[in-house]
Design a protein around this motif. Structure first.
Motif, PDB file in Angstrom:
ATOM      1  N   GLY A  73      35.344 -23.636   4.853  1.00  0.00           N
ATOM      2  CA  GLY A  73      35.791 -23.802   5.652  1.00  0.00           C
ATOM      3  C   GLY A  73      37.289 -23.201   6.074  1.00  0.00           C
ATOM      4  N   THR A 120      29.274 -25.094   9.133  1.00  0.00           N
ATOM      5  CA  THR A 120      27.991 -26.017   9.146  1.00  0.00           C
ATOM      6  C   THR A 120      27.589 -26.018   7.566  1.00  0.00           C
ATOM      7  OG1 THR A 120      26.432 -24.995   9.794  1.00  0.00           O
ATOM      8  CG2 THR A 120      28.036 -26.518  11.104  1.00  0.00           C
ATOM      9  N   GLU A 126      35.371 -24.099  11.235  1.00  0.00           N
ATOM     10  CA  GLU A 126      34.441 -24.302  10.996  1.00  0.00           C
ATOM     11  C   GLU A 126      33.507 -23.578  10.767  1.00  0.00           C
ATOM     12  OE1 GLU A 126      34.524 -27.561  13.731  1.00  0.00           O
ATOM     13  OE2 GLU A 126      36.433 -27.763  13.438  1.00  0.00           O
TER      14      GLU A 126
END
Length: 300
Positions: A25, A31, A29
């Protein structure tokens, strides 16, 4: 996909490797699911080298990589680094850093452990504390090979001269706008059979027409970069970011570089970049022209 032998390690590695900073990140951002998708795709594309560090995402890159590689650990040559920026490079901290990396990566060994950011320590501490800790971990089977990392070429040279490591990693030092690594670093690494890993082949985003945010205050350097890029128009492709392909091919086909690292959280971008790892570089005429433009002239 092209492959090479990483110096004296004997590891057979893809000439394009996956860099771990974006996976933590550090550039936006992301995941766990995205990172798993990127790593699965990298394996499908033939990439077998992943490079990370505790610093990337303050451990998140390693954790996500470990999660993504569950059940597939044997498919990759996994590299990490020690230690976290701000911690002393002592023997004890080095051991602790690697043990924590092993836990986050969910593995009992790291193929290549590297001293991260030589700029943050001294040669004496590196040689007397960090490297002995690495050697102890190697004796225990927790690491297989040892390397050092630095942006400053001069800091790497003593480790090459004294044959202290298996690999070196630097960044942005063999690009279309700064290829100073070829003058002394590469010849010595070749003579010592020390594997070379090269990061940031796009010169901190400059060659992608998107300079890294931390460069924005360095107006003198950016103006010089623009001047140099203007002289590279003969290589520019018609599509947006037209220097990306020639820049990647320039690094990927360098015989002195075993691995060129690219970092991304986009499978589409990874697919495109991997397509340039086909053994085709610049023409002889283009290479001669590029190498004649900025000989011995550092940009960073």
């Amino acid at each position: 996909m092209e492959y090479a032998i990483l110096g004296k390690t004997g590891f057979r590695v893809s000439k394009i490797g996956l860099g771990g900073a974006p996976l933590g990140g550090d550039f936006g951002e992301t995941t766990d699911e995205t990172v798993t998708h990127v790593i699965d795709s990298a394996l499908d594309f033939g990439i077998n080298f992943i490079d990370t560090a505790p610093l990337y995402g303050r451990g998140e890159s390693e954790r996500r990589i470990g999660k993504a590689l569950k059940g597939k650990r044997g498919a990759v040559i996994l590299a990490s680094k020690a230690i976290m920026r701000g911690d002393p490079y002592s023997y004890e901290n080095t051991i602790k850093s690697v043990e924590e990396s092993l836990r986050r990566l969910q593995t009992d060994y790291i193929d290549l452990i590297q001293l991260h950011e030589l700029e943050q320590t001294t040669y004496e501490q590196a040689v007397n504390e960090t490297l002995p800790a690495f050697r102890k971990l190697k004796e225990q089977g927790k690491v297989r090979a040892i390397g050092v990392n630095a942006g400053d070429i001069e800091l790497l040279m003593p480790f090459l001269r004294e044959d202290l490591v298996d690999t070196i990693q630097t960044y942005a030092k063999y690009t279309l706008v700064d290829y100073t690594a070829k003058d002394e670093l590469f010849p010595l690494a070749k003579a010592k059979n020390i594997g070379v890993i090269h990061g940031s082949p796009l010169a901190m985003g400059i060659l992608a027409d998107r300079p890294a945010p931390f460069l924005r205050n360095n107006k003198v350097m950016l103006e010089e970069a623009e001047r140099r890029m203007a002289q590279l128009d003969f290589l520019r492709k018609s599509e947006p970011n037209g220097l990306v392909e020639p820049a990647l091919r320039f690094s990927l086909t360098c015989p002195d570089i075993a691995i060129t690292l690219v970092g991304t959280t986009s499978v589409q971008s990874l697919d495109l970049n991997t397509g340039y790892c086909d053994g085709r570089g610049l023409s002889d005429e283009e290479m001669k022209k590029v190498i004649g433009l900025f000989p011995g002239q550092r940009l960073f």
